[in-house]
Design a protein around this motif. Structure first.
Motif, PDB file in Angstrom:
ATOM      1  N   ARG A   1       3.718  15.435   2.819  1.00  0.00           N
ATOM      2  CA  ARG A   1       4.285  15.322   3.925  1.00  0.00           C
ATOM      3  C   ARG A   1       5.091  16.447   4.404  1.00  0.00           C
ATOM      4  NH1 ARG A   1       4.018  13.064   8.232  1.00  0.00           N
ATOM      5  NH2 ARG A   1       4.526  10.842   9.124  1.00  0.00           N
TER       6      ARG A   1
ATOM      7  N   LYS B   1       2.512  10.957  17.771  1.00  0.00           N
ATOM      8  CA  LYS B   1       3.170   9.995  16.779  1.00  0.00           C
ATOM      9  C   LYS B   1       2.351   9.056  16.436  1.00  0.00           C
ATOM     10  CE  LYS B   1       8.003  10.010  18.475  1.00  0.00           C
ATOM     11  NZ  LYS B   1       9.113   9.588  19.368  1.00  0.00           N
TER      12      LYS B   1
ATOM     13  N   ASN C   1       0.049  10.271  13.691  1.00  0.00           N
ATOM     14  CA  ASN C   1       0.757  10.300  12.470  1.00  0.00           C
ATOM     15  C   ASN C   1       0.919   8.832  11.967  1.00  0.00           C
ATOM     16  OD1 ASN C   1       0.929  13.246  12.265  1.00  0.00           O
ATOM     17  ND2 ASN C   1       2.949  13.398  13.335  1.00  0.00           N
TER      18      ASN C   1
ATOM     19  N   MET D   1       0.947  -1.340  -0.055  1.00  0.00           N
ATOM     20  CA  MET D   1      -0.040  -0.113  -0.041  1.00  0.00           C
ATOM     21  C   MET D   1       0.858   1.244   0.068  1.00  0.00           C
ATOM     22  SD  MET D   1      -3.008   1.276   2.608  1.00  0.00           S
ATOM     23  CE  MET D   1      -3.842  -0.492   2.419  1.00  0.00           C
ATOM     24  N   GLU D   2       0.630   2.214  -0.731  1.00  0.00           N
ATOM     25  CA  GLU D   2       1.005   3.581  -0.789  1.00  0.00           C
ATOM     26  C   GLU D   2       0.844   4.118   0.203  1.00  0.00           C
ATOM     27  OE1 GLU D   2       1.236   5.262  -4.624  1.00  0.00           O
ATOM     28  OE2 GLU D   2       0.822   3.287  -5.517  1.00  0.00           O
ATOM     29  N   THR D   3       1.801   5.058   0.784  1.00  0.00           N
ATOM     30  CA  THR D   3       1.456   6.135   1.839  1.00  0.00           C
ATOM     31  C   THR D   3       1.535   7.574   1.275  1.00  0.00           C
ATOM     32  OG1 THR D   3       3.532   6.407   2.526  1.00  0.00           O
ATOM     33  CG2 THR D   3       2.569   4.667   3.711  1.00  0.00           C
ATOM     34  N   VAL D   4       1.172   8.402   2.038  1.00  0.00           N
ATOM     35  CA  VAL D   4       1.090   9.762   1.427  1.00  0.00           C
ATOM     36  C   VAL D   4       2.428  10.194   0.768  1.00  0.00           C
ATOM     37  CG1 VAL D   4      -0.743  10.704   3.400  1.00  0.00           C
ATOM     38  CG2 VAL D   4       1.709  10.715   3.550  1.00  0.00           C
TER      39      VAL D   4
ATOM     40  N   ARG E   1      -2.128   7.875  10.320  1.00  0.00           N
ATOM     41  CA  ARG E   1      -2.185   8.844   8.913  1.00  0.00           C
ATOM     42  C   ARG E   1      -1.614   8.271   7.919  1.00  0.00           C
ATOM     43  NH1 ARG E   1      -0.562  14.390  10.103  1.00  0.00           N
ATOM     44  NH2 ARG E   1      -1.732  15.094   8.478  1.00  0.00           N
ATOM     45  N   ASP E   2      -0.281   7.965   8.108  1.00  0.00           N
ATOM     46  CA  ASP E   2       0.489   7.353   7.062  1.00  0.00           C
ATOM     47  C   ASP E   2       0.191   5.974   6.491  1.00  0.00           C
ATOM     48  OD1 ASP E   2       2.330   9.425   7.006  1.00  0.00           O
ATOM     49  OD2 ASP E   2       4.019   8.492   8.254  1.00  0.00           O
ATOM     50  N   ALA E   3      -0.520   5.092   7.544  1.00  0.00           N
ATOM     51  CA  ALA E   3      -1.066   3.870   6.942  1.00  0.00           C
ATOM     52  C   ALA E   3      -2.546   4.090   6.311  1.00  0.00           C
ATOM     53  CB  ALA E   3      -1.102   2.987   8.201  1.00  0.00           C
TER      54      ALA E   3
ATOM     55  N   GLU F   1       5.834  16.677  14.806  1.00  0.00           N
ATOM     56  CA  GLU F   1       6.700  15.644  15.373  1.00  0.00           C
ATOM     57  C   GLU F   1       8.034  15.660  15.164  1.00  0.00           C
ATOM     58  OE1 GLU F   1       4.949  11.864  14.003  1.00  0.00           O
ATOM     59  OE2 GLU F   1       6.872  10.726  14.547  1.00  0.00           O
TER      60      GLU F   1
ATOM     61  N   ASP G   1       2.841  18.849   5.749  1.00  0.00           N
ATOM     62  CA  ASP G   1       1.810  18.414   6.617  1.00  0.00           C
ATOM     63  C   ASP G   1       2.225  18.850   8.218  1.00  0.00           C
ATOM     64  OD1 ASP G   1      -0.156  15.811   7.136  1.00  0.00           O
ATOM     65  OD2 ASP G   1       1.313  16.432   8.786  1.00  0.00           O
TER      66      ASP G   1
ATOM     67  N   LEU H   1       1.243  18.451  11.120  1.00  0.00           N
ATOM     68  CA  LEU H   1       1.392  17.627  12.280  1.00  0.00           C
ATOM     69  C   LEU H   1       2.622  16.742  12.147  1.00  0.00           C
ATOM     70  CD1 LEU H   1      -2.202  16.261  12.922  1.00  0.00           C
ATOM     71  CD2 LEU H   1      -0.774  18.231  14.038  1.00  0.00           C
ATOM     72  N   ALA H   2       3.067  16.374  10.790  1.00  0.00           N
ATOM     73  CA  ALA H   2       4.369  15.660  10.756  1.00  0.00           C
ATOM     74  C   ALA H   2       5.532  16.501  11.173  1.00  0.00           C
ATOM     75  CB  ALA H   2       4.420  15.359   9.328  1.00  0.00           C
TER      76      ALA H   2
END
Lengths: 112, 235
Positions: free
Chosen positions: A9, B7, B10, A1-4, B13-15, A18, A12, A14-15
Motif C-alpha cells: 500500500r 476511491k 482503490n 479475507m486478507e487485503t493487500v 483493489r483492496d477487496a 487518493e 501504491d 493510486l493509493a
C-alpha cells in the motif's frame, strides 16, 4: 479475507493519489498508455504529482519523469488533460534522456 | 479522473476485486466496471472480457474514432498451501520471492508452528474452518500437500468450487485415482476434477522437498501465465 499488505500500500501510486487528494493537495495522475520498442515501464504504470512538483511512481526508468512532472503541474493549473509523447526522435525526449530507444505516450489528467 | 472514481477503484483493489477503468482520452470521460457486477450487454463486453482474463492494460481504438484506455486491475496472485510439510517450508520463501502471497492451512499444530514457518500466515485449523477465512478466488492457487484425504479433500473441493486458477494435489497416480473416486462420489463434476494438477508439479525429476517445491511453483506460475494474467497490474 486478507487485503493487500501495508508495504504494498505504501508503494501504491493510486493509493498515494487518493491520500494526497484527501489531505487537500491538488493532484495529477500520469499513465503510460502506449509504448513502442524498448520501454522501461509497462503500459498502465502511473506517476502521481502534486502542484508543488512532488511525485511518486514512475512512467519510465527515470528518463522523462522531470518533463512529465512539469507538464503535470500545468495540468493541475488549467485542469485540461493532455497526451504527451516521448521518443528518441523527439528533441525534448532526447534532452530529458529517453535514450533507451523507445517511444512512450503518457496521459496526464487532474484528479478532480 | 474523479476522486470518487479513484476511491471506488482503490476499494475494489483492496477487496481483491477485478476492475477496469475506461478512460476516453479525447473527452476525459471515464467509467469503472467491476467484474463482480457483470458486464453482459455492455457495448464493450468483448474487450472487457478479454482484458479481465489477460489482466493487461491498454489502448483500444474505436472503429468510429476515439481512443479508449483500459486501466485493468486484477488482484495479486495468492498461493494457499494445505499441509505445513517439509515441501511447504521450502516453498514459502520461493513463493514470496516470485511475488505470491502465500498462506498455510494445516490442523496439525505440530506441523503448523511459527517456528517452522516464520513470517507465513498460518491457519492451524481444518480446511472447512480455515478456507473461508483465507477466502479463495480466481486469483488464488491451492496446493494440497498433506497426503491425508481427511485434510486435502475438503480443501480441493473448495478450491474447485471457487474457480482457483490452479489446483494441485500431491500423490502418485494411484493415490490420485482413489482421490478422484472419492471426490466424484462427493458430487464434484468430472470437468472440474480434470483440472486438478496431479501428480503435482512440473515433471523435472524433482527428488528433494526443495526440488519438489520448485516444480510446484513453476507449475503454478505456468497456470497463472497461461490464463494470461499480467503480474504487474496497476503500478
Amino acid at each position: 479475507m486478507e487485503t493487500v499488505t501495508s508495504s504494498e500500500r505504501v508503494l501504491d501510486v493510486l493509493a498515494t493519489a487518493e491520500g494526497w487528494r484527501g489531505s487537500g493537495r491538488d493532484v495529477a495522475i500520469a499513465t503510460v498508455m502506449e509504448t513502442w520498442g524498448s520501454a522501461p515501464r509497462p503500459v498502465g504504470s502511473h506517476l502521481v504529482v502534486d502542484s508543488e512538483g512532488n511525485f511518486e511512481g514512475s512512467v519510465s526508468g527515470g528518463c522523462v519523469e522531470g518533463a512529465v512532472v512539469a507538464e503535470a503541474v500545468d495540468v493541475i493549473a488549467d485542469g485540461k488533460p493532455r497526451m504527451l509523447e516521448f521518443g528518441v526522435a523527439d528533441e525534448t525526449a532526447w534532452r530529458v534522456g529517453l535514450s533507451c530507444g523507445g517511444r512512450i505516450r503518457v496521459y496526464v489528467e487532474k484528479l478532480d | 479522473m474523479k476522486l470518487e472514481t479513484l476511491k471506488r477503484l482503490n476499494t475494489a483493489r483492496d477487496a481483491r476485486e477485478a476492475a477496469i477503468l475506461i478512460t476516453d482520452v479525447t473527452t476525459g470521460d471515464e467509467r469503472l466496471v467491476l467484474e463482480k457486477d457483470g458486464y453482459a450487454g455492455d457495448p464493450l463486453e468483448e474487450e472487457l472480457g478479454k482484458r479481465f482474463r489477460s489482466g493487461g492494460s491498454g489502448m483500444v481504438r474505436q472503429p468510429e474514432g476515439g481512443d479508449l484506455f483500459f486501466t485493468v486491475s486484477v488482484p495479486p496472485p495468492r498461493l494457499v498451501v494445505v499441509g505445513a510439510v517439509h515441501i511447504s517450508q521450502a516453498l514459502a520463501p520461493m513463493a514470496r520471492i516470485a511475488g505470491f502471497d502465500m498462506s498455510i492451512v494445516d490442523p496439525r499444530t505440530a506441523f503448523a508452528s511459527e517456528e517452522r514457518f516464520p513470517d507465513v500466515p498460518l491457519y492451524a485449523e481444518w480446511p472447512d474452518v480455515a478456507i473461508p477465512k483465507v477466502g479463495l478466488d480466481r486469483f488464488t492457487a491451492l496446493a494440497a500437500l498433506t497426503h491425508d484425504p481427511k485434510i486435502d479433500d475438503g480443501a480441493l473441493t473448495a478450491a474447485l468450487a471457487a474457480g482457483c486458477f490452479y489446483v494441485g494435489a500431491l500423490g502418485s497416480r494411484k493415490t490420485h485415482g482413489k482421490r478422484l473416486e472419492r471426490l466424484r462420489a462427493a458430487g464434484v463434476d468430472d470437468a472440474a476434477l480434470e483440472t486438478i494438477h496431479a501428480p503435482i508439479g512440473l515433471a523435472i525429476g524433482a527428488r528433494s522437498p526443495a526440488e519438489i517445491a520448485v516444480a510446484i511453483l513453476a507449475e503454478v506460475i505456468g497456470a497463472l501465465r497461461r490464463r494470461g494474467m499480467a503480474g504487474e497490474t496497476v503500478a
